[in-house]
Design a protein around this motif. Structure first.
Motif, PDB file in Angstrom:
ATOM      1  N   HIS A  51      26.645  -0.383 -16.999  1.00 13.91           N
ATOM      2  CA  HIS A  51      26.644   0.795 -18.143  1.00 13.91           C
ATOM      3  C   HIS A  51      26.902   0.108 -19.426  1.00 13.91           C
ATOM      4  N   MET A  52      26.920  -1.158 -19.702  1.00  9.88           N
ATOM      5  CA  MET A  52      26.924  -1.761 -20.720  1.00  9.88           C
ATOM      6  C   MET A  52      25.729  -1.834 -21.482  1.00  9.88           C
ATOM      7  N   SER A  53      25.477  -1.872 -22.830  1.00  7.89           N
ATOM      8  CA  SER A  53      24.272  -2.159 -23.518  1.00  7.89           C
ATOM      9  C   SER A  53      23.941  -3.343 -23.118  1.00  7.89           C
ATOM     10  N   VAL A  54      22.561  -3.733 -23.310  1.00 12.26           N
ATOM     11  CA  VAL A  54      21.994  -5.164 -23.181  1.00 12.26           C
ATOM     12  C   VAL A  54      22.683  -5.899 -23.821  1.00 12.26           C
ATOM     13  N   LYS A  55      22.898  -5.778 -25.249  1.00 12.82           N
ATOM     14  CA  LYS A  55      23.595  -6.892 -25.913  1.00 12.82           C
ATOM     15  C   LYS A  55      25.056  -7.010 -25.696  1.00 12.82           C
ATOM     16  N   ALA A  56      25.664  -5.884 -25.055  1.00  6.81           N
ATOM     17  CA  ALA A  56      27.085  -6.064 -24.766  1.00  6.81           C
ATOM     18  C   ALA A  56      27.157  -6.805 -23.161  1.00  6.81           C
ATOM     19  N   ALA A  57      26.105  -6.448 -22.206  1.00 14.12           N
ATOM     20  CA  ALA A  57      26.194  -7.133 -21.138  1.00 14.12           C
ATOM     21  C   ALA A  57      25.930  -8.786 -21.447  1.00 14.12           C
ATOM     22  N   GLY A  58      25.026  -9.086 -22.411  1.00 20.26           N
ATOM     23  CA  GLY A  58      24.607 -10.485 -22.704  1.00 20.26           C
ATOM     24  C   GLY A  58      25.843 -11.293 -22.987  1.00 20.26           C
ATOM     25  N   ARG A  59      26.592 -10.630 -23.854  1.00 15.04           N
ATOM     26  CA  ARG A  59      27.945 -11.178 -24.561  1.00 15.04           C
ATOM     27  C   ARG A  59      28.956 -11.476 -23.336  1.00 15.04           C
ATOM     28  N   ALA A  60      29.203 -10.345 -22.631  1.00 11.27           N
ATOM     29  CA  ALA A  60      29.932 -10.378 -21.542  1.00 11.27           C
ATOM     30  C   ALA A  60      29.644 -11.657 -20.547  1.00 11.27           C
ATOM     31  N   LEU A  61      28.412 -11.774 -20.264  1.00  9.58           N
ATOM     32  CA  LEU A  61      27.869 -12.651 -19.293  1.00  9.58           C
ATOM     33  C   LEU A  61      28.371 -14.259 -19.965  1.00  9.58           C
ATOM     34  N   ASP A  62      27.976 -14.252 -21.279  1.00  7.97           N
ATOM     35  CA  ASP A  62      28.425 -15.473 -21.993  1.00  7.97           C
ATOM     36  C   ASP A  62      30.000 -15.958 -21.675  1.00  7.97           C
ATOM     37  N   LEU A  63      30.978 -14.923 -21.826  1.00 11.21           N
ATOM     38  CA  LEU A  63      32.121 -14.965 -21.628  1.00 11.21           C
ATOM     39  C   LEU A  63      32.211 -15.314 -20.155  1.00 11.21           C
ATOM     40  N   LEU A  64      31.947 -14.861 -19.254  1.00 11.85           N
ATOM     41  CA  LEU A  64      31.985 -15.106 -17.779  1.00 11.85           C
ATOM     42  C   LEU A  64      31.591 -16.377 -17.461  1.00 11.85           C
ATOM     43  N   GLU A  65      30.307 -16.889 -18.125  1.00 11.69           N
ATOM     44  CA  GLU A  65      29.779 -18.073 -17.798  1.00 11.69           C
ATOM     45  C   GLU A  65      30.815 -19.306 -18.330  1.00 11.69           C
ATOM     46  N   ALA A  66      31.116 -18.913 -19.573  1.00 16.14           N
ATOM     47  CA  ALA A  66      32.091 -20.176 -20.068  1.00 16.14           C
ATOM     48  C   ALA A  66      33.344 -20.217 -19.088  1.00 16.14           C
ATOM     49  N   ALA A  67      33.817 -19.170 -18.476  1.00 14.61           N
ATOM     50  CA  ALA A  67      35.097 -19.368 -17.561  1.00 14.61           C
ATOM     51  C   ALA A  67      34.617 -19.754 -16.073  1.00 14.61           C
ATOM     52  N   ARG A  68      33.301 -19.686 -16.119  1.00 16.72           N
ATOM     53  CA  ARG A  68      32.690 -19.937 -14.597  1.00 16.72           C
ATOM     54  C   ARG A  68      33.538 -19.137 -13.819  1.00 16.72           C
ATOM     55  N   TYR A  69      33.335 -17.701 -13.896  1.00 17.42           N
ATOM     56  CA  TYR A  69      34.186 -16.884 -13.377  1.00 17.42           C
ATOM     57  C   TYR A  69      32.967 -15.986 -12.451  1.00 17.42           C
ATOM     58  N   PRO A  70      33.208 -15.716 -11.161  1.00 18.20           N
ATOM     59  CA  PRO A  70      32.159 -15.389 -10.437  1.00 18.20           C
ATOM     60  C   PRO A  70      32.588 -13.560 -10.323  1.00 18.20           C
ATOM     61  N   GLY A  71      33.532 -13.058 -10.880  1.00 20.20           N
ATOM     62  CA  GLY A  71      33.691 -11.799 -10.521  1.00 20.20           C
ATOM     63  C   GLY A  71      33.198 -10.750 -11.383  1.00 20.20           C
ATOM     64  N   VAL A  72      31.827 -10.731 -11.079  1.00 17.70           N
ATOM     65  CA  VAL A  72      30.641  -9.888 -12.060  1.00 17.70           C
ATOM     66  C   VAL A  72      30.183  -8.923 -11.097  1.00 17.70           C
ATOM     67  N   ILE A  73      29.854  -7.861 -11.296  1.00 14.30           N
ATOM     68  CA  ILE A  73      29.061  -6.852 -10.277  1.00 14.30           C
ATOM     69  C   ILE A  73      28.117  -5.909 -11.011  1.00 14.30           C
TER      70      ILE A  73
END
Length: 217
Positions: A51-73
Motif C-alpha cells: 500500500h505504498m505509492s509507486v515512488k515510496a515503494a521504489g525508494r523502500a526497495l532502494d534501501l532494502l537492496e543497499a542492505a541486501r535485506y530479504p525481508g520484503v513482502i
C-alpha cells in the motif's frame, strides 16, 4: 459539482478542489519513512510494500537492496508489477490477491518462471477482504468438473463436507468463498484446475515465511 453528488452533502459542505494532475502520492518516502525502513531492517522485521505509492515503494526497495535485506513482502500483489523482479531478486515474497480460482491459477502459472529463477519457495495468497475487496466467487465453467463433496485435504488428514453455518449450507460451486470457512473449498477448486502442484506450492509458503523470518533475524 454534479447535482446528484451535491445533494448528498450536508448544507454548507463542499468537496475539496484539487489542482491538475499529478497531485496524488507525489512525495514518496519521507525522511521519517526512510528512518523507519532502516529501523525495521535493524530489527529483522518484514517490510510490506503493497500500500505504498509507486515512488515510496521504489525508494523502500532502494534501501532494502543497499542492505541486501530479504525481508520484503507484497502480501496480496498490490504493489506495482514492475517491482516484482526486484522483490524476487532480494528473496522476498509476493502473495497473490484472492482472485477467483481460474484467475488465481493463471497468475500462479505466469509467475512461476521468475520464482524458480530466484529460488522462491511456495506461493501464498492474501484475501484482504473488506468493503471494497471481495472474496473469490464461484468458478464460471465448473459444471463439468465441480468440487465434489466430501473431499479430502491434500495431505489426506482432513475430510471437508459442505460448510454449514446455522441452517445455511454453503457450496463453493454456487456460493464461491462466501466466508473464510470456504477457503479450503476454494483451494480444492484450484487443485481440480491445476493439479496437486499448486496446493503443494501454497502449503510450502508457510514454511518459506518462517525461513524468511529467520534470514532476517
Amino acid at each position: 459539482m454534479p447535482d446528484p453528488i451535491a445533494g448528498l452533502l450536508p448544507p454548507g459542505v463542499s468537496l475539496p478542489l484539487y489542482p491538475p494532475a499529478p497531485h496524488c502520492n507525489t512525495r514518496g518516502l519521507t525522511a521519517l519513512g526512510e528512518h523507519m525502513i532502516k529501523g525495521m531492517i535493524e530489527r529483522g522485521m518484514l517490510v510490506e510494500i503493497d500500500h505504498m505509492s509507486v515512488k515510496a515503494a521504489g525508494r523502500a526497495l532502494d534501501l532494502l537492496e543497499a542492505a541486501r535485506y530479504p525481508g520484503v513482502i507484497s502480501s496480496h500483489s498490490w504493489t506495482d508489477p514492475h517491482y516484482f523482479e526486484r522483490v524476487y531478486a532480494l528473496g522476498g515474497m509476493i502473495n497473490q490477491y484472492g482472485h477467483d480460482a481460474e484467475h488465481f491459477v493463471a497468475e500462479w502459472a505466469r509467475t512461476e518462471p521468475p520464482r524458480q529463477q530466484h529460488g522462491i519457495a511456495g506461493y501464498g495468497y492474501g484475501l484482504d477482504v473488506n468493503g471494497m475487496g471481495r472474496l473469490p466467487g464461484p468458478r464460471a465453467a465448473n459444471a463439468a468438473d465441480p468440487v465434489t463433496y466430501p473431499f479430502t485435504s491434500f495431505d489426506g488428514g482432513v475430510s471437508f463436507d459442505r460448510l454449514r453455518t446455522g441452517e445455511r449450507v454453503r457450496d463453493v460451486n454456487t456460493d464461491g468463498v462466501a466466508n473464510y470457512g470456504l477457503v479450503p473449498d476454494w483451494i480444492e477448486d484450484m487443485r481440480i484446475i491445476a493439479g496437486d502442484e499448486i496446493v503443494r506450492d501454497m502449503a510450502a509458503r508457510a514454511s518459506a515465511c518462517a525461513a524468511g523470518s529467520r534470514r532476517c533475524s
